[in-house]
Design a protein around this motif. Sequence first.
Motif, short mmCIF file in Angstrom:
data_model
loop_
_atom_site.label_atom_id
_atom_site.label_comp_id
_atom_site.label_asym_id
_atom_site.label_seq_id
_atom_site.Cartn_x
_atom_site.Cartn_y
_atom_site.Cartn_z
N ARG A 141 20.25 17.01 0.54
CA ARG A 141 20.43 16.50 -0.81
C ARG A 141 19.13 16.48 -1.60
N LEU A 142 18.09 17.09 -1.04
CA LEU A 142 16.79 17.14 -1.73
C LEU A 142 16.50 18.55 -2.21
N SER A 143 15.73 18.65 -3.27
CA SER A 143 15.29 19.96 -3.75
C SER A 143 14.21 20.50 -2.81
N GLY A 144 13.88 21.79 -2.96
CA GLY A 144 12.83 22.39 -2.14
C GLY A 144 11.51 21.63 -2.26
N VAL A 150 8.42 15.58 1.68
CA VAL A 150 8.77 14.83 2.90
C VAL A 150 8.03 15.42 4.11
N ALA A 151 7.98 16.75 4.16
CA ALA A 151 7.29 17.41 5.29
C ALA A 151 5.80 17.07 5.28
N ILE A 152 5.22 16.98 4.10
CA ILE A 152 3.80 16.61 3.99
C ILE A 152 3.59 15.17 4.44
N CYS A 153 4.47 14.27 4.01
CA CYS A 153 4.36 12.86 4.42
C CYS A 153 4.48 12.73 5.94
N PRO A 168 1.55 24.57 1.67
CA PRO A 168 2.18 23.26 1.44
C PRO A 168 2.59 22.99 0.01
N THR A 169 2.16 23.82 -0.94
CA THR A 169 2.54 23.55 -2.33
C THR A 169 3.44 24.66 -2.89
N GLY A 170 3.93 25.53 -2.00
CA GLY A 170 4.71 26.68 -2.43
C GLY A 170 5.95 26.36 -3.26
N GLN A 171 6.52 25.17 -3.05
CA GLN A 171 7.77 24.82 -3.74
C GLN A 171 7.55 23.75 -4.81
N LEU A 172 6.30 23.42 -5.08
CA LEU A 172 6.05 22.27 -5.96
C LEU A 172 5.78 22.66 -7.40
N HIS A 173 6.27 21.83 -8.32
CA HIS A 173 5.92 21.99 -9.74
C HIS A 173 4.49 21.50 -9.93
N SER A 174 3.89 21.89 -11.05
CA SER A 174 2.44 21.66 -11.19
C SER A 174 2.05 20.19 -11.08
N GLU A 175 2.90 19.29 -11.57
CA GLU A 175 2.54 17.88 -11.53
C GLU A 175 2.52 17.37 -10.08
N LYS A 177 2.25 19.22 -7.47
CA LYS A 177 1.19 19.96 -6.78
C LYS A 177 -0.15 19.26 -6.96
N ALA A 178 -0.43 18.86 -8.19
CA ALA A 178 -1.70 18.17 -8.45
C ALA A 178 -1.79 16.89 -7.63
N GLY A 179 -0.65 16.19 -7.48
CA GLY A 179 -0.64 14.96 -6.68
C GLY A 179 -0.95 15.23 -5.22
N ILE A 180 -0.38 16.31 -4.68
CA ILE A 180 -0.63 16.65 -3.27
C ILE A 180 -2.08 17.08 -3.06
N ILE A 181 -2.59 17.87 -3.98
CA ILE A 181 -3.99 18.30 -3.86
C ILE A 181 -4.91 17.08 -3.90
N ALA A 182 -4.62 16.15 -4.80
CA ALA A 182 -5.44 14.93 -4.90
C ALA A 182 -5.35 14.11 -3.61
N LEU A 183 -4.15 14.04 -3.05
CA LEU A 183 -3.95 13.29 -1.79
C LEU A 183 -4.75 13.94 -0.65
N PHE A 184 -4.69 15.26 -0.55
CA PHE A 184 -5.44 15.97 0.49
C PHE A 184 -6.95 15.74 0.30
N GLN A 185 -7.40 15.80 -0.96
CA GLN A 185 -8.84 15.63 -1.21
C GLN A 185 -9.31 14.22 -0.86
N GLN A 186 -8.45 13.26 -1.17
CA GLN A 186 -8.78 11.86 -0.86
C GLN A 186 -8.92 11.67 0.66
N LEU A 187 -7.97 12.23 1.41
CA LEU A 187 -8.02 12.11 2.87
C LEU A 187 -9.20 12.89 3.43
N ASN A 188 -9.49 14.03 2.82
CA ASN A 188 -10.63 14.83 3.27
C ASN A 188 -11.95 14.08 3.04
N ARG A 189 -12.05 13.41 1.90
CA ARG A 189 -13.26 12.61 1.64
C ARG A 189 -13.40 11.49 2.65
#
Length: 224
Positions: A141-144, A150-153, A168-175, A177-189
């Motif tokens: 019942r979820l979109s791509g 969910v898979a990232i979480c 990991p961002t292949g199916q994401l809209h730009s907004e 996508k930006a959130g996931i990139i920011a999350l990855f960068q935060q964890l990387n820092r």
Amino acid sequence: MLEVRSVTREYRLGEVTVKALDDLSLRIEDGEFVAILGPSGSGKSTLLNLIGLLDVPSSGEVLLDGRDVVHLSDGERARIRLMSIGFVFQRFHLVSAFSAIENVALPLEAAGWPAEARWERAASLLRSVGMADRMLFAPARLSGGQRQRVAICRALANTPRIVLADEPTGQLHSEDKAGIIALFQQLNRAGNTFVVVTHDHEMASAARRIVELRDGKIIREVRT
Ligand code: ADP
Ligand code: MG
């Protein structure tokens, strides 16, 4: 530290042998953010599967913290994956009978977290990627893009020190996508290592090292 030394991975299809990786060596230090680029079929997923302990090379070595991980038992490899590695699969591999939150909580259950703590952790991760109102939905019942989040979480649930993500961002809209990139960068820092296969320009520019594959070999490496 993650390292592959002179790895070759061949797939045999009847009479034909495909060399997905060809004598490839790569070393990734703790805390790096590496993007892996390359055309379809260049060996990106095969490489990620090797360093994610999901596959073994036909020849060559795979080392984690200097220790050979090719010749461990399946149980030992599974244990290392559970405790140290978060993997975002290209095709998500969510459990279809489980809700979003149950999928995210799965690795926490395997790692022995008590029930209440796992629900809290899973819910907080899903909220952080804009999935607060979809937690009880089954994958069907979820979109791509929602499945991808969910898979990232799920991959991040156990705060693995190494995160491997296949587009990991292949199916994401730009907004999103930006959130996931920011999350990855935060964890990387915070010190987590990221190795991300991507076609996405913005994700690649978040990386501090870009490794480009072609025909199972590294053809270029750039540090940004
Ligand atoms: P990429 O992720 O860069 O698109 P892959 O690592 O998936 O590339 O594949 C590299 C090569 O290995 C391709 O030629 C692909 O067809 C082949 N390959 C990958 N997985 C398999 C498999 N399970 N069986 C046979 N050939 C495979
Ligand atoms: Mg691939």
